[in-house]
Design a protein around this motif. Sequence first.
Motif, PDB file in Angstrom:
ATOM      1  N   THR A   1      11.789  18.914  30.356  1.00 56.18           N
ATOM      2  CA  THR A   1      11.495  18.850  28.927  1.00 56.18           C
ATOM      3  C   THR A   1      12.598  18.168  28.127  1.00 56.18           C
ATOM      4  O   THR A   1      12.314  17.346  27.248  1.00 56.18           O
ATOM      5  N   ARG A   2      13.866  18.476  28.412  1.00 56.84           N
ATOM      6  CA  ARG A   2      14.954  17.908  27.616  1.00 56.84           C
ATOM      7  C   ARG A   2      14.958  16.384  27.668  1.00 56.84           C
ATOM      8  O   ARG A   2      15.360  15.713  26.709  1.00 56.84           O
TER       9      ARG A   2
ATOM     10  N   ARG B   1      15.228   8.518  24.039  1.00 54.67           N
ATOM     11  CA  ARG B   1      14.671   7.265  23.522  1.00 54.67           C
ATOM     12  C   ARG B   1      13.921   6.479  24.584  1.00 54.67           C
ATOM     13  O   ARG B   1      12.971   5.757  24.272  1.00 54.67           O
ATOM     14  N   GLU B   2      14.344   6.619  25.848  1.00 53.39           N
ATOM     15  CA  GLU B   2      13.698   5.851  26.916  1.00 53.39           C
ATOM     16  C   GLU B   2      12.402   6.474  27.414  1.00 53.39           C
ATOM     17  O   GLU B   2      11.648   5.820  28.147  1.00 53.39           O
ATOM     18  N   ALA B   3      12.121   7.711  27.066  1.00 54.03           N
ATOM     19  CA  ALA B   3      10.887   8.356  27.519  1.00 54.03           C
ATOM     20  C   ALA B   3       9.677   7.625  26.923  1.00 54.03           C
ATOM     21  O   ALA B   3       9.582   7.490  25.703  1.00 54.03           O
ATOM     22  N   PRO B   4       8.740   7.161  27.751  1.00 51.75           N
ATOM     23  CA  PRO B   4       7.609   6.368  27.264  1.00 51.75           C
ATOM     24  C   PRO B   4       6.464   7.231  26.728  1.00 51.75           C
ATOM     25  O   PRO B   4       5.316   7.132  27.180  1.00 51.75           O
ATOM     26  N   VAL B   5       6.771   8.089  25.765  1.00 50.95           N
ATOM     27  CA  VAL B   5       5.753   8.951  25.159  1.00 50.95           C
ATOM     28  C   VAL B   5       5.726   8.682  23.659  1.00 50.95           C
ATOM     29  O   VAL B   5       6.640   8.071  23.095  1.00 50.95           O
TER      30      VAL B   5
ATOM     31  N   LYS C   1       8.008  13.558  20.832  1.00 53.63           N
ATOM     32  CA  LYS C   1       9.447  13.795  20.778  1.00 53.63           C
ATOM     33  C   LYS C   1       9.819  14.596  19.532  1.00 53.63           C
ATOM     34  O   LYS C   1      10.635  15.522  19.600  1.00 53.63           O
ATOM     35  N   GLN C   2       9.205  14.259  18.409  1.00 51.77           N
ATOM     36  CA  GLN C   2       9.516  14.976  17.174  1.00 51.77           C
ATOM     37  C   GLN C   2       9.055  16.420  17.247  1.00 51.77           C
ATOM     38  O   GLN C   2       9.720  17.325  16.731  1.00 51.77           O
ATOM     39  N   MET C   3       7.927  16.663  17.909  1.00 55.05           N
ATOM     40  CA  MET C   3       7.426  18.028  18.054  1.00 55.05           C
ATOM     41  C   MET C   3       8.393  18.855  18.902  1.00 55.05           C
ATOM     42  O   MET C   3       8.610  20.047  18.639  1.00 55.05           O
TER      43      MET C   3
ATOM     44  N   VAL D   1      17.104  13.226  19.592  1.00 60.07           N
ATOM     45  CA  VAL D   1      16.474  12.346  20.582  1.00 60.07           C
ATOM     46  C   VAL D   1      17.493  11.263  20.950  1.00 60.07           C
ATOM     47  O   VAL D   1      17.462  10.150  20.416  1.00 60.07           O
ATOM     48  N   PRO D   2      18.422  11.578  21.852  1.00 48.90           N
ATOM     49  CA  PRO D   2      19.469  10.620  22.227  1.00 48.90           C
ATOM     50  C   PRO D   2      18.997   9.662  23.320  1.00 48.90           C
ATOM     51  O   PRO D   2      17.893   9.801  23.859  1.00 48.90           O
ATOM     52  N   ASN D   3      19.843   8.706  23.664  1.00 48.64           N
ATOM     53  CA  ASN D   3      19.618   7.903  24.857  1.00 48.64           C
ATOM     54  C   ASN D   3      19.846   8.779  26.086  1.00 48.64           C
ATOM     55  O   ASN D   3      20.573   9.772  26.021  1.00 48.64           O
ATOM     56  N   VAL D   4      19.250   8.403  27.211  1.00 50.37           N
ATOM     57  CA  VAL D   4      19.452   9.149  28.452  1.00 50.37           C
ATOM     58  C   VAL D   4      20.945   9.213  28.793  1.00 50.37           C
ATOM     59  O   VAL D   4      21.467  10.272  29.158  1.00 50.37           O
TER      60      VAL D   4
END
Length: 315
Positions: free
Chosen positions: A187-188, A193-197, A202-204, A277-280
């Motif tokens: 989940t984390r 930012r790289e997660a393709p969703v 992400k905001q939720m 929501v940071p970078n990986v």
Amino acid sequence: MFLVSGPEMVAEACKAGIVGALPRANARELGQFDAWLMQIADARARHADQHPGARIGPIAVNLATNLSRDELRENLAVCKRHGVQIIISAVGDPTELTKEVHDWGGVIFHDVTALRFAEKAIGAGVDGLTCIGAGGGGHSGLISHLALVPKVRSMFDGVVLMAGAIGNGAAIRAAEVLGADLAYMGTRFIATREAPVHSSYKQMLVDEACAGLMYTPAISGIPANWMKASMEANGLDPAALPVPEKGAKPYAHLPQGVKPWKTLWSAGQGIELIRDVPNVSELVARLRREYVAACETPSLIDAARLVDEVQSLTE
């Protein structure tokens, strides 16, 4: 993660020094899967050239246990071509998959949410067990990590991974203390930012908390934690979810166009610790700092003083 982990996200995880896992099911067909693994392998190689001596994590691939032998061998051939050595499996009997993976020369980690599943996987000869304790997201159990991980450790000499509700470096240290070799986080990393969703997902994750989660098999047929806000956004009432009929097609009980993980979103209890929501790479660096701090933190309990205090209360 199904419909979440993509090639960019996995490559960034590897470049940051951790294992990056790619579900085979996220690619529509074998050619796309091949291209994705090539993209990840190229990114890892470029990073190694640009940063000599950098720790680069390996690639893992999730494969279904119900693939035919021909499909399995085709997929394993693609994995081998791109240097994949770790295979992850989840639901189902991993016996045949384990045999094929070992013949192919790799190792296999199998997800378990209960001790009976762990016993079956051990019997199948897997190399690692991912113990998904209470509070996990898309595939979760009900047993506390405090019981599940030490118990599995006592009965298994292979690699033990702890999963479910892990949201910071201190939790990674806790996994180690309980007897796990590795921590498994999902989940984390959706809130990166790289997660393709969708950005709304992400905001939720940033906005919601454990109180907004619901553990139920009613959505996908497999017990998981789902965000109530996501249910409501899809026209579902969390208090009156439709019940799937026996023999019906998957998700036929849901409104048209509503699909688990695509429009309906899950999350683990680690959601309580998500605030950005940071970078990986930024997230991994933060987790490393938190882990080191947790390792260096001395015990705050003076045992002798505590005994004295308890005794004074009973006098």
